[in-house]
Design a protein around this motif. Structure first.
Motif, PDB file in Angstrom:
ATOM      1  N   LEU A 281       0.838  -1.197   0.000  1.00 17.70           N
ATOM      2  CA  LEU A 281       0.000   0.000   0.000  1.00 17.70           C
ATOM      3  C   LEU A 281       0.880   1.257   0.000  1.00 17.70           C
ATOM      4  CD1 LEU A 281      -3.257   0.773   0.702  1.00 17.70           C
ATOM      5  CD2 LEU A 281      -2.052   1.751   2.627  1.00 17.70           C
ATOM      6  N   TRP A 282       1.910   1.276   0.840  1.00 24.16           N
ATOM      7  CA  TRP A 282       2.826   2.417   0.907  1.00 24.16           C
ATOM      8  C   TRP A 282       3.546   2.592  -0.442  1.00 24.16           C
ATOM      9  CZ3 TRP A 282       3.515   6.858   2.868  1.00 24.16           C
ATOM     10  CH2 TRP A 282       4.765   7.460   2.996  1.00 24.16           C
ATOM     11  N   GLY A 283       3.978   1.493  -1.044  1.00 25.84           N
ATOM     12  CA  GLY A 283       4.633   1.555  -2.346  1.00 25.84           C
ATOM     13  C   GLY A 283       3.713   2.105  -3.422  1.00 25.84           C
ATOM     14  N   ASP A 284       2.453   1.679  -3.411  1.00 23.93           N
ATOM     15  CA  ASP A 284       1.481   2.191  -4.383  1.00 23.93           C
ATOM     16  C   ASP A 284       1.263   3.688  -4.193  1.00 23.93           C
ATOM     17  OD1 ASP A 284       1.242  -0.363  -5.387  1.00 23.93           O
ATOM     18  OD2 ASP A 284      -0.725  -0.751  -4.478  1.00 23.93           O
ATOM     19  N   TYR A 285       1.242   4.132  -2.942  1.00 24.31           N
ATOM     20  CA  TYR A 285       1.089   5.569  -2.672  1.00 24.31           C
ATOM     21  C   TYR A 285       2.312   6.337  -3.172  1.00 24.31           C
ATOM     22  CZ  TYR A 285       0.365   9.960  -0.198  1.00 24.31           C
ATOM     23  OH  TYR A 285       0.195  11.289   0.108  1.00 24.31           O
ATOM     24  N   LEU A 286       3.494   5.807  -2.883  1.00 21.18           N
ATOM     25  CA  LEU A 286       4.723   6.486  -3.304  1.00 21.18           C
ATOM     26  C   LEU A 286       4.843   6.565  -4.828  1.00 21.18           C
ATOM     27  CD1 LEU A 286       7.378   5.173  -0.760  1.00 21.18           C
ATOM     28  CD2 LEU A 286       6.216   7.397  -0.784  1.00 21.18           C
ATOM     29  N   ASP A 287       4.327   5.556  -5.536  1.00 23.27           N
ATOM     30  CA  ASP A 287       4.339   5.595  -7.000  1.00 23.27           C
ATOM     31  C   ASP A 287       3.640   6.849  -7.530  1.00 23.27           C
ATOM     32  OD1 ASP A 287       5.720   3.235  -7.283  1.00 23.27           O
ATOM     33  OD2 ASP A 287       3.945   2.015  -7.737  1.00 23.27           O
ATOM     34  N   GLN A 288       2.636   7.314  -6.800  1.00 25.53           N
ATOM     35  CA  GLN A 288       1.865   8.487  -7.221  1.00 25.53           C
ATOM     36  C   GLN A 288       2.318   9.777  -6.517  1.00 25.53           C
ATOM     37  OE1 GLN A 288      -2.341   7.650  -6.823  1.00 25.53           O
ATOM     38  NE2 GLN A 288      -2.012   5.522  -7.402  1.00 25.53           N
ATOM     39  N   HIS A 289       3.157   9.626  -5.482  1.00 23.84           N
ATOM     40  CA  HIS A 289       3.570  10.785  -4.669  1.00 23.84           C
ATOM     41  C   HIS A 289       5.065  10.694  -4.364  1.00 23.84           C
ATOM     42  CE1 HIS A 289      -0.577  12.059  -3.993  1.00 23.84           C
ATOM     43  NE2 HIS A 289      -0.853  10.773  -3.944  1.00 23.84           N
ATOM     44  N   LEU A 290       5.852  10.874  -5.399  1.00 24.26           N
ATOM     45  CA  LEU A 290       7.305  10.762  -5.239  1.00 24.26           C
ATOM     46  C   LEU A 290       7.880  11.761  -4.244  1.00 24.26           C
ATOM     47  CD1 LEU A 290       8.429  10.047  -8.895  1.00 24.26           C
ATOM     48  CD2 LEU A 290       8.299   8.450  -6.967  1.00 24.26           C
ATOM     49  N   GLU A 291       7.156  12.832  -3.963  1.00 21.11           N
ATOM     50  CA  GLU A 291       7.647  13.829  -3.007  1.00 21.11           C
ATOM     51  C   GLU A 291       7.824  13.253  -1.600  1.00 21.11           C
ATOM     52  OE1 GLU A 291       3.111  14.640  -3.202  1.00 21.11           O
ATOM     53  OE2 GLU A 291       4.675  13.828  -4.494  1.00 21.11           O
ATOM     54  N   TYR A 292       7.233  12.081  -1.325  1.00 22.60           N
ATOM     55  CA  TYR A 292       7.364  11.449  -0.008  1.00 22.60           C
ATOM     56  C   TYR A 292       8.326  10.262  -0.027  1.00 22.60           C
ATOM     57  CZ  TYR A 292       3.338  14.317   1.038  1.00 22.60           C
ATOM     58  OH  TYR A 292       2.484  15.390   1.199  1.00 22.60           O
ATOM     59  N   ALA A 293       9.101  10.112  -1.087  1.00 25.17           N
ATOM     60  CA  ALA A 293       9.995   8.962  -1.244  1.00 25.17           C
ATOM     61  C   ALA A 293      10.997   8.827  -0.104  1.00 25.17           C
ATOM     62  CB  ALA A 293      10.720   9.025  -2.582  1.00 25.17           C
ATOM     63  N   PHE A 294      11.395   9.937   0.492  1.00 26.20           N
ATOM     64  CA  PHE A 294      12.382   9.876   1.569  1.00 26.20           C
ATOM     65  C   PHE A 294      11.750  10.037   2.944  1.00 26.20           C
ATOM     66  CE2 PHE A 294      14.780  11.042  -2.228  1.00 26.20           C
ATOM     67  CZ  PHE A 294      15.718  10.023  -2.219  1.00 26.20           C
ATOM     68  N   THR A 295      10.432   9.960   2.994  1.00 25.36           N
ATOM     69  CA  THR A 295       9.712  10.016   4.258  1.00 25.36           C
ATOM     70  C   THR A 295       9.876   8.684   4.979  1.00 25.36           C
ATOM     71  OG1 THR A 295       8.101  11.514   3.291  1.00 25.36           O
ATOM     72  CG2 THR A 295       7.417  10.351   5.279  1.00 25.36           C
TER      73      THR A 295
END
Length: 154
Positions: free
Chosen positions: A9-23
């Protein structure tokens, strides 16, 4: 993150929101301490009805859990640990138990959403969660009023 469905789920979210990749990876949680309530609360969050949670500050301190912060992500699961949705903390306030009001009870969205329901169900919950530490709830104990918004679900 050990939970496979939460990681996906987190990976799917990050796919659409790269701005949180280092969160930092979100905390994975289920609400309540029994299967029926945990599954119901997960469903209420998915439906956008439950928008808050209220851990007792003393329990967080005794279990060495950090205070939530505005902007924190949490993955909400059902009792079995299956990821249901992703929420993000929008507000954190520390309030004594006696000062919880009708508005907050409604935002938490459980039961009939009344203050009476909130107080009884949370008193029972705090009694169970503090018992292993030899502590009991009281009216002046501090409640962590954590409000959140659902930001993603599959």
């Amino acid at each position: 993150m050990e939970n496979t469905s939460a990681r996906h789920l987190w990976g799917d979210y990050l796919d659409q929101h790269l701005e949180y990749a280092f969160t930092e990876a979100p905390k994975v949680v289920h609400f309540c301490n029994n299967e029926q309530d945990a599954n119901e609360c997960a469903l209420l969050v998915k439906k956008g009805i439950k928008k808050a949670t209220s851990p007792c500050l003393l329990e967080l301190q005794l279990s060495k859990e950090p205070l939530p912060k505005i902007g924190d992500f949490m993955i909400v699961t059902n009792w079995e640990g299956e990821a249901q949705c992703l929420v993000r903390t929008t507000s954190v306030r520390l309030k004594p138990f006696f000062s919880i009001d009708e508005y907050y009870a409604k935002v938490e969205g459980e039961g009939d959403k009344s203050l009476a329901y909130w107080k009884k169900s949370h008193w029972d919950y705090y009694t169970k969660t503090l018992q292993p530490y030899g502590r009991k709830p009281n009216n002046s104990m501090i409640v962590v009023c954590q409000e959140f918004e659902k930001v993603f679900e599959r």
